[in-house]
Design a protein around this motif. Structure first.
Motif, PDB file in Angstrom:
ATOM      1  N   PHE A  26       0.997  -1.636   0.090  1.00 28.88           N
ATOM      2  CA  PHE A  26      -0.237   0.024  -0.235  1.00 28.88           C
ATOM      3  C   PHE A  26       1.198   1.557   0.696  1.00 28.88           C
ATOM      4  N   ALA A  27       2.333   0.892   0.671  1.00 29.94           N
ATOM      5  CA  ALA A  27       2.797   2.315   1.084  1.00 29.94           C
ATOM      6  C   ALA A  27       3.972   2.824  -0.351  1.00 29.94           C
ATOM      7  N   LEU A  28       3.600   1.891  -0.964  1.00 33.01           N
ATOM      8  CA  LEU A  28       4.861   2.350  -2.090  1.00 33.01           C
ATOM      9  C   LEU A  28       3.517   2.440  -3.434  1.00 33.01           C
ATOM     10  N   PHE A  29       2.630   2.348  -2.965  1.00 30.69           N
ATOM     11  CA  PHE A  29       1.854   3.287  -4.041  1.00 30.69           C
ATOM     12  C   PHE A  29       1.584   4.539  -3.961  1.00 30.69           C
ATOM     13  N   THR A  30       0.694   5.001  -2.218  1.00 32.97           N
ATOM     14  CA  THR A  30       1.139   6.403  -1.808  1.00 32.97           C
ATOM     15  C   THR A  30       2.109   6.849  -1.863  1.00 32.97           C
ATOM     16  N   GLU A  31       3.232   6.576  -1.260  1.00 30.95           N
ATOM     17  CA  GLU A  31       4.382   7.469  -1.893  1.00 30.95           C
ATOM     18  C   GLU A  31       5.218   7.660  -2.521  1.00 30.95           C
ATOM     19  N   ARG A  32       4.430   7.649  -3.809  1.00 28.68           N
ATOM     20  CA  ARG A  32       4.859   8.184  -5.007  1.00 28.68           C
ATOM     21  C   ARG A  32       4.130   9.257  -4.895  1.00 28.68           C
ATOM     22  N   HIS A  33       3.183   9.614  -4.340  1.00 30.21           N
ATOM     23  CA  HIS A  33       2.379  11.132  -4.111  1.00 30.21           C
ATOM     24  C   HIS A  33       2.524  12.426  -3.198  1.00 30.21           C
ATOM     25  N   ARG A  35       5.633  13.962  -2.306  1.00 38.64           N
ATOM     26  CA  ARG A  35       5.664  15.351  -2.774  1.00 38.64           C
ATOM     27  C   ARG A  35       4.499  16.971  -3.491  1.00 38.64           C
ATOM     28  N   GLU A  36       3.669  15.484  -4.512  1.00 39.79           N
ATOM     29  CA  GLU A  36       3.034  16.844  -4.884  1.00 39.79           C
ATOM     30  C   GLU A  36       1.689  16.662  -3.700  1.00 39.79           C
ATOM     31  N   ALA A  51       2.973  20.918   6.624  1.00 36.66           N
ATOM     32  CA  ALA A  51       2.663  20.788   5.731  1.00 36.66           C
ATOM     33  C   ALA A  51       3.313  18.741   5.780  1.00 36.66           C
ATOM     34  N   GLN A  52       4.311  18.764   6.127  1.00 35.53           N
ATOM     35  CA  GLN A  52       4.658  17.389   6.330  1.00 35.53           C
ATOM     36  C   GLN A  52       4.135  16.282   6.973  1.00 35.53           C
ATOM     37  N   ASP A  53       3.434  16.805   8.036  1.00 34.61           N
ATOM     38  CA  ASP A  53       2.469  16.591   9.553  1.00 34.61           C
ATOM     39  C   ASP A  53       1.485  16.041   8.346  1.00 34.61           C
ATOM     40  N   LEU A  54       0.687  16.643   7.928  1.00 38.03           N
ATOM     41  CA  LEU A  54      -0.356  16.022   7.196  1.00 38.03           C
ATOM     42  C   LEU A  54      -0.722  15.871   6.358  1.00 38.03           C
ATOM     43  N   THR A  55       0.862  15.812   5.383  1.00 41.27           N
ATOM     44  CA  THR A  55       0.769  14.353   4.452  1.00 41.27           C
ATOM     45  C   THR A  55       0.512  12.925   5.316  1.00 41.27           C
ATOM     46  N   GLN A  56       1.493  13.072   6.348  1.00 42.88           N
ATOM     47  CA  GLN A  56       1.507  11.859   7.018  1.00 42.88           C
ATOM     48  C   GLN A  56       0.238  11.888   7.959  1.00 42.88           C
ATOM     49  N   GLU A  57      -0.582  12.032   7.484  1.00 45.33           N
ATOM     50  CA  GLU A  57      -2.184  12.214   8.286  1.00 45.33           C
ATOM     51  C   GLU A  57      -3.179  11.499   7.551  1.00 45.33           C
ATOM     52  N   THR A  58      -2.551  12.280   5.851  1.00 40.85           N
ATOM     53  CA  THR A  58      -3.445  11.983   4.899  1.00 40.85           C
ATOM     54  C   THR A  58      -3.339  10.655   4.246  1.00 40.85           C
ATOM     55  N   PHE A  59      -2.235   9.424   4.516  1.00 37.64           N
ATOM     56  CA  PHE A  59      -1.652   8.486   4.913  1.00 37.64           C
ATOM     57  C   PHE A  59      -1.947   7.061   5.263  1.00 37.64           C
ATOM     58  N   LEU A 122      10.619  19.821  -3.570  1.00 43.08           N
ATOM     59  CA  LEU A 122       9.400  19.708  -4.749  1.00 43.08           C
ATOM     60  C   LEU A 122       9.082  18.717  -5.889  1.00 43.08           C
ATOM     61  N   PRO A 123       7.575  18.525  -6.710  1.00 45.30           N
ATOM     62  CA  PRO A 123       7.765  17.333  -7.607  1.00 45.30           C
ATOM     63  C   PRO A 123       8.515  17.264  -8.257  1.00 45.30           C
ATOM     64  N   GLU A 124       8.527  16.142  -8.822  1.00 44.37           N
ATOM     65  CA  GLU A 124       9.512  16.008 -10.286  1.00 44.37           C
ATOM     66  C   GLU A 124       8.987  15.613 -11.231  1.00 44.37           C
ATOM     67  N   ASP A 125       7.550  15.804 -10.911  1.00 43.61           N
ATOM     68  CA  ASP A 125       6.744  15.739 -11.905  1.00 43.61           C
ATOM     69  C   ASP A 125       6.412  16.430 -12.881  1.00 43.61           C
ATOM     70  N   PRO A 126       6.893  16.604 -14.335  1.00 44.31           N
ATOM     71  CA  PRO A 126       6.882  18.241 -15.055  1.00 44.31           C
ATOM     72  C   PRO A 126       5.656  18.534 -14.974  1.00 44.31           C
ATOM     73  N   GLN A 127       4.795  17.991 -15.009  1.00 47.32           N
ATOM     74  CA  GLN A 127       3.256  18.505 -15.249  1.00 47.32           C
ATOM     75  C   GLN A 127       3.162  19.458 -13.945  1.00 47.32           C
ATOM     76  N   GLU A 128       3.277  18.198 -12.999  1.00 45.35           N
ATOM     77  CA  GLU A 128       3.528  18.921 -11.970  1.00 45.35           C
ATOM     78  C   GLU A 128       4.271  20.716 -12.232  1.00 45.35           C
ATOM     79  N   SER A 129       5.185  20.550 -12.653  1.00 44.12           N
ATOM     80  CA  SER A 129       6.628  21.226 -12.842  1.00 44.12           C
ATOM     81  C   SER A 129       6.738  22.656 -13.282  1.00 44.12           C
ATOM     82  N   VAL A 130       5.437  23.079 -14.236  1.00 43.93           N
ATOM     83  CA  VAL A 130       5.147  24.013 -14.631  1.00 43.93           C
ATOM     84  C   VAL A 130       4.476  25.056 -14.459  1.00 43.93           C
ATOM     85  N   VAL A 131       3.849  24.285 -13.272  1.00 44.86           N
ATOM     86  CA  VAL A 131       3.057  25.764 -12.245  1.00 44.86           C
ATOM     87  C   VAL A 131       3.823  25.781 -11.005  1.00 44.86           C
TER      88      VAL A 131
END
Length: 335
Positions: A26-33, A35-36, A51-59, A122-131
């Motif tokens: 499960f964590a392998l899939f969620t961890e990919r996301h 940064r965004e 933001a770090q804490d709330l990302t952990q709360e999200t997971f 910051l995210p490495e995904d180019p689609q996220e990085s352009v903005v």
């Protein structure tokens, strides 16, 4: 960030992992996301550690709600929905997470809980990085804080992430009409807070520093290391906006008042006259890490981070941060 049509391979594999109860898969899939999601929470909260804490709360919430994921939405959409509501719950409990009056006439509000965001996270995904640049710059993050929490969520989901009104309404348990109304009010506030700035957050925007910005940062650091007050002053616009965080009551709106305050605080006098600087970037903005060596100390120690907004070769905004004890910025503690 749009929904998938037919069930995607990631979504199908995620459902299998969720049904198996295998936390590691499960964590392998969620961890990919991570940064965004962390940037999303930062836009909502203006504070990197929150933001770090709330990302952990999200997971954690995602794991607890894993049985509810049916694949009708993309995995990243589902996680963003959870993160948004986690941030809203946080803001409901933390009444100190709103801008406060600066105390200066016509100077607006301060955001004392604002923290810089390290570019390396910051995210490495180019689609996220352009903005990324314009939607993580400090002025944008501060402007978003002026929106009431639910308006803030609508604005980020609709105008930053590009969600359709129906999807935002579903995520926030609102009607489409309520989302449309909230977005209209949010846009008015953002125009008031960011006059003269482009407000099309979803179109491509550069995140590279210009040669002009790099040159001003170098001159700023050189002036500090030479104890050159006149040189420092020459880099500032007369209508400079200066704040030193997290100290309240430091918002200043002229270069002269800012420099007078630095001088009265002892800048370039004994004990505050042995500086070394390092160029860096945070929030996709040029910045200088300032290291001070006290008399008798063999090392220069990290003290402040000066984040600069440069307009026509001059510093228009200077936001200083006390960054002692903040290793997550990735700056060496000593030079």
């Amino acid at each position: 960030m749009t929904d998938a049509g037919p069930l995607g391979a990631d979504e199908a594999a995620f459902i299998a992992a969720a049904r198996s109860g295998d936390a590691a898969r499960f964590a392998l899939f969620t961890e990919r996301h991570r940064r965004e999601l962390q940037v999303h929470c930062y836009r909502m909260l203006a504070n990197y550690e929150d933001a770090q804490d709330l990302t952990q709360e999200t997971f954690l919430r995602a794991w607890n709600k894993r049985a509810t994921f049916k694949g009708q939405a993309a995995l990243r959409t589902w996680l963003s929905r959870i993160a948004t509501n986690a941030c809203l719950d946080f803001l409901e409990k933390r009444k100190d997470r709103t801008p406060v009056p600066s105390g200066l006439e016509d100077a607006g509000f301060e955001v004392p809980y604002l923290q810089p965001y390290p570019d390396r996270m910051l995210p490495e995904d180019p689609q996220e990085s352009v903005v990324a640049r314009e939607t993580v710059e400090l002025a944008f993050i501060v402007a978003v804080q002026h929106l009431p929490p639910r308006q803030r969520a609508v604005f980020v989901l609709r105008d930053v992430l590009g969600w359709p009104a129906s999807k935002a309404a579903d995520a926030l348990e609102l009607t489409v009409a309520s989302v449309t109304s909230a977005l209209q009010r949010a846009r008015v506030t953002m125009r008031e807070q960011l006059p003269g700035r482009r407000l099309d957050w979803r179109s491509p925007a550069t995140h590279e520093l210009s040669d002009d910005e790099r040159g001003v940062v170098k001159s700023y650091m050189d002036a500090h290391e030479r104890n050159d007050l006149d040189g420092l002053m020459s880099l500032l616009r007369e209508d400079l906006r200066f704040a030193m965080l997290p100290e309240p009551g430091t918002l200043i709106t002229t270069a002269k008042d800012a420099v007078d305050g630095w001088v009265s605080g002892g800048l370039f006098r004994r004990g505050k006259d042995d500086w070394r600087c390092a160029a860096t970037t945070v929030n996709r903005m040029p910045a200088a890490a300032l290291y001070l060596r006290a008399p008798g100390d063999p090392e220069y120690r990290l003290l402040n981070l000066a984040v600069l907004r440069i307009v026509d070769g001059k510093i228009a905004e200077l936001t200083g941060f006390d960054v002692t004890g903040q290793p997550w910025l990735g700056l060496p503690p000593t030079l």
